[in-house]
Design a protein around this motif. Structure first.
Motif, PDB file in Angstrom:
ATOM      1  N   ARG A  41     -27.447 -25.389  30.260  1.00  0.00           N
ATOM      2  CA  ARG A  41     -27.152 -26.028  28.973  1.00  0.00           C
ATOM      3  C   ARG A  41     -28.415 -26.627  28.351  1.00  0.00           C
ATOM      4  O   ARG A  41     -28.599 -26.624  27.147  1.00  0.00           O
TER       5      ARG A  41
ATOM      6  N   MET B 116     -18.527 -19.232  22.264  1.00  0.00           N
ATOM      7  CA  MET B 116     -18.163 -20.116  23.375  1.00  0.00           C
ATOM      8  C   MET B 116     -17.131 -19.364  24.205  1.00  0.00           C
ATOM      9  O   MET B 116     -16.136 -18.864  23.678  1.00  0.00           O
TER      10      MET B 116
ATOM     11  N   LEU C 154     -30.185 -24.034  26.601  1.00  0.00           N
ATOM     12  CA  LEU C 154     -29.470 -23.721  25.358  1.00  0.00           C
ATOM     13  C   LEU C 154     -29.769 -24.775  24.285  1.00  0.00           C
ATOM     14  O   LEU C 154     -30.033 -24.456  23.125  1.00  0.00           O
ATOM     15  N   ASP C 155     -29.777 -26.040  24.727  1.00  0.00           N
ATOM     16  CA  ASP C 155     -30.057 -27.129  23.785  1.00  0.00           C
ATOM     17  C   ASP C 155     -31.460 -27.014  23.200  1.00  0.00           C
ATOM     18  O   ASP C 155     -31.705 -27.415  22.055  1.00  0.00           O
TER      19      ASP C 155
ATOM     20  N   TYR D 285     -22.561 -23.000  30.049  1.00  0.00           N
ATOM     21  CA  TYR D 285     -22.433 -24.242  29.300  1.00  0.00           C
ATOM     22  C   TYR D 285     -21.938 -25.369  30.181  1.00  0.00           C
ATOM     23  O   TYR D 285     -22.213 -26.522  29.982  1.00  0.00           O
TER      24      TYR D 285
ATOM     25  N   ALA E 150     -21.896 -19.917  26.958  1.00  0.00           N
ATOM     26  CA  ALA E 150     -22.180 -19.848  25.524  1.00  0.00           C
ATOM     27  C   ALA E 150     -23.178 -18.732  25.298  1.00  0.00           C
ATOM     28  O   ALA E 150     -24.040 -18.492  26.125  1.00  0.00           O
TER      29      ALA E 150
ATOM     30  N   PHE F 262     -21.131 -25.637  17.139  1.00  0.00           N
ATOM     31  CA  PHE F 262     -20.334 -25.890  18.342  1.00  0.00           C
ATOM     32  C   PHE F 262     -18.883 -26.227  17.967  1.00  0.00           C
ATOM     33  O   PHE F 262     -17.927 -25.792  18.623  1.00  0.00           O
TER      34      PHE F 262
END
Ligand SMILES: Nc1nc2c(ncn2[C@@H]2O[C@H](COP(=O)(O)OP(=O)(O)OP(=O)(O)O)[C@@H](O)[C@H]2O)c(=O)[nH]1
Length: 671
Positions: free
Chosen positions: A502, A527, A505-506, A570, A576, A638
């Motif tokens: 995650r 998602m 991804l962020d 995720y 994701a 999101f």
């Protein structure tokens, strides 16, 4: 305020030393002057002692000679008054028989032997020598040569006969004798008081007077007494000088020729202490005395050198002792100073050795060496450590050519450029480069710090600096880099599924957002959630759940191969997928493809109410970033994707739903 601090404050160290040296020199000069003065006083005192001794000797000997003369005149007076002699002479004069002659001769011999006269004669009133102690009596023969007295004796004879007193004839020479002599004429009278003649007593001057002139016991070998008399322009030596090597028996000298001569001075009437030279030309101290009742002068003299030599010797010995003492003291002080200086030097040397040793150890420990590079000779002078770094024997010089040859081929041009630039600009040098040591072909990293400057002694450009072997450090750094890189990778990697996590991804989302915004392209987000995974876990166990997660993840990754697409776990059983440059249609297609892919895995899921294999639900959305702020835009992404996923779950799962204002855009599960 104490004086010492003032002294040290106002006078620099160098000046203090000079002042001290000047004071010492002044003291030394003062002592020297005082010693010289004392020496001069001592010499004067000794000179005075010598003069006093000369005076005593001169006066004593003059008195002795005068007494000697008086004694002989007294002897002569005794003869004049001797009745027996008068009878003998009278009888002999009346009848000079052999018998009478013998008697008179006996008397004359007695005078020679007992009273130690050199010769005794009887002379008649005319001055004819009539009888001596040995020969036959001579009667005056007409026409025969007669031996008569010389004029001085003849005059003395007359005076003696006239005065009825003995008369002395001063020392002189004549043809009568081969030596200078002193004569006394004692008149002899007959019973009728008529003059018969005189006894002529002759004394060998040298033989009789010389003993009187012998110097008194004295350590001076040059001590000598002269008996002189002035005769017109001459000084007559009555007794030949004792010391003259070639002094003639009858010595005399012209007075005007030798004004400095002490005998000449005495002949001129000088008395007492005389300073001058003697007949040998030697400097002498002398004392001149008149011999009483005579024109004789007695000059007692001694060589100045010898007279003062003893005193000088003593004084010189004293001075030498003092000088030795001073030298000893000075030498001791100097030796002490030297010793201290040597100790200081030794201590400094030890300290230097220790520092060098310490520096060497420190260099070895840090693998740092120092060097000096001379631009003119193009040579490096290196410490042993620097030599070791370059793989050269200790203390060996390294030429520029050797150094260039050792540079790593990949760095050579760059390193030489850096050095050349530092040399041209005389700027500090700080660089790291690789070398390949000639001795063992080992590749090493070195770090060089250097500064260029003019060498004042050799007037040449010189670079001094340090060289450090940083190979191990470089290796550690590279290892650390690799490790960090790995770590960084791992931080962004999900350990179970080997997908991006995650966090990754962020981090990727804002970049993708900015890129999409810049390119005015859409950005899609999917998602994904595994359906009824709790039931799967419950049925197949947690390990089985993990295995399922890994397989689903691998399938998702395989299905999203497009440039820039990112699949991330995720959290839990949720995934994701970021789809840059994908619009809604593409997002939907991809979502459906992912559903189909997972379904195609055919992972058994007997407890799933959807079907007997593992399925996923996908919520998809797509946005055009345009002017939206990233944070809000991403949050909206999101939000919409979650909403779509929620709809997919609620509408039966195993499907993909594209977010829309109206939630009808769901894709039914495939076969
Ligand atoms: N084995 C395993 N299970 C996990 C992991 N992460 C989450 N889970 C499980 O996933 C399950 C998720 O269940 P729920 O959130 O109730 O959802 P669901 O059962 O899938 O039901 P729906 O999502 O509504 O279809 C939970 O039982 C978690 O324990 C994991 O890393 N490994």
């Amino acid at each position: 305020m104490p004086i010492a601090p003032l002294f040290s404050r106002w006078l620099p160290r160098l000046w203090r030393r000079w002042l001290l040296a000047a004071i010492l020199l002044a003291l030394l000069l003062l002592v020297g002057a005082r010693v010289w003065q004392a020496y001069q006083q001592r010499v004067e005192t000794y000179r005075h002692q010598v003069e006093t001794a000369l005076r005593a000797v001169s006066q004593l000997q003059a008195a002795n000679i005068a007494d000697w003369r008086v004694r002989h005149l007294g002897d002569a007076a005794d003869l004049t008054n001797d009745p027996l002699l008068m009878d003998a002479v009278a009888h002999w004069a009346a009848a000079p028989t052999p018998e009478q002659t013998s008697i008179l001769q006996e008397r004359l011999r007695s005078l020679e032997e007992n009273l130690r006269y050199t010769a005794a004669f009887f002379v008649d009133t005319r001055g004819v020598v009539r009888l001596d102690s040995a020969s036959q009596a001579r009667a005056p023969e007409p026409g025969a040569p007669q031996r008569t007295l010389d004029p001085p004796e003849t005059q003395a004879l007359r005076r003696a006969l006239d005065s009825a007193q003995p008369v002395g004839v001063e020392l002189h020479r004549s043809a009568a004798f081969a030596f200078p002599f002193f004569g006394v004429l004692a008149p002899i009278y007959g019973p009728d008081n008529g003059p018969l003649g005189a006894i002529w007593l002759v004394l060998h001057a040298q033989a009789r007077l010389a003993p009187l002139l012998e110097t008194l016991p004295n350590s001076n070998r040059s001590a000598e007494s002269l008996l002189v008399r002035r005769e017109g322009p001459w000084v007559q030596y009555l007794i030949p000088p004792r010391l003259g090597d070639a002094a003639p028996q009858d010595m005399r000298q012209i007075m005007d020729d030798a004004p400095l001569d002490v005998a000449v001075q005495a002949a001129h009437g000088e008395r007492g202490i005389l300073h001058g030279v003697d007949y040998r030309g030697r400097p002498v101290l002398a004392f001149a005395s008149t011999v009483r009742d005579t024109p004789w002068i007695l000059v007692a003299k001694v060589d100045q050198d010898e007279a003062l030599a003893q005193a000088q010797r003593n004084e010189w010995m004293g001075m030498a002792l003092l000088a030795s003492l001073l030298l000893l003291l000075g030498g001791s002080a100097f030796a002490g100073w030297q010793w201290q200086a040597r100790r200081r030097e030794q201590a400094l040397r030890n300290e230097l050795q220790y520092s060098l040793h310490w520096l060497d150890s420190a260099q070895k420990a840090a693998r740092v060496g120092y060097f000096a590079y001379y631009a003119r000779s193009e040579e490096f002078f290196m410490s042993s450590m620097a030599s070791a770094i370059f793989g050269l024997p200790p203390q060996e010089r390294m030429t520029l050519r050797q150094w260039v040859a050792m540079l790593h081929p990949e760095n050579r041009a760059e390193v030489m450029q850096v050095h050349r630039q530092a040399l041209q600009q005389c700027s500090p040098l700080h660089t790291q480069y690789r070398i390949v040591r000639t001795c063992d072909q080992q590749e090493r990293w070195v770090q060089v710090w250097g500064e260029y400057a003019m060498d004042p002694q050799q007037n040449t450009l010189r670079m001094t600096g340090t060289v450090q072997d940083i190979t191990e450090r470089r290796q550690s750094e590279e290892q650390l880099d690799r490790y960090r890189h790995t770590l960084e990778e791992q931080v962004r990697l999900d350990p179970l599924t080997q997908l991006a996590n995650r966090r990754a991804l962020d981090e990727a989302l804002p970049l993708a957002w900015a890129q999409a915004q810049q390119r005015r392209r859409p950005l899609a987000l999917l998602m994904i959630d595994i359906d009824h995974f709790k039931a799967y876990n419950d049925h197949y166990g947690h390990v089985g759940g993990d295995h399922c997660l890994q397989q689903v993840a691998a399938a998702l990754a395989t299905a999203t191969q497009r440039q820039g697409e990112l699949v991330a776990r995720y959290g839990g059983e949720e995934f994701a997928v970021l789809l840059p440059d994908a619009d809604s249609a593409q997002a939907r297609v991809t979502a459906q493809r992912l559903c189909a892919t997972v379904r195609a895995l055919a992972l058994e899921h007997l407890t799933s109410p959807v079907r007997h294999c593992v399925t996923i639900s996908v919520g998809a959305t797509c946005l055009y970033p345009e002017n939206s702020a990233p944070a809000q835009g991403i949050a909206l992404l999101f939000e919409q994707a979650d909403a779509a996923l929620y709809q997919a779950k609620n509408t039966g799962r195993d499907r993909a739903v594209l977010w829309a204002e109206q939630p009808q855009d769901a894709t039914a599960p495939g076969p």
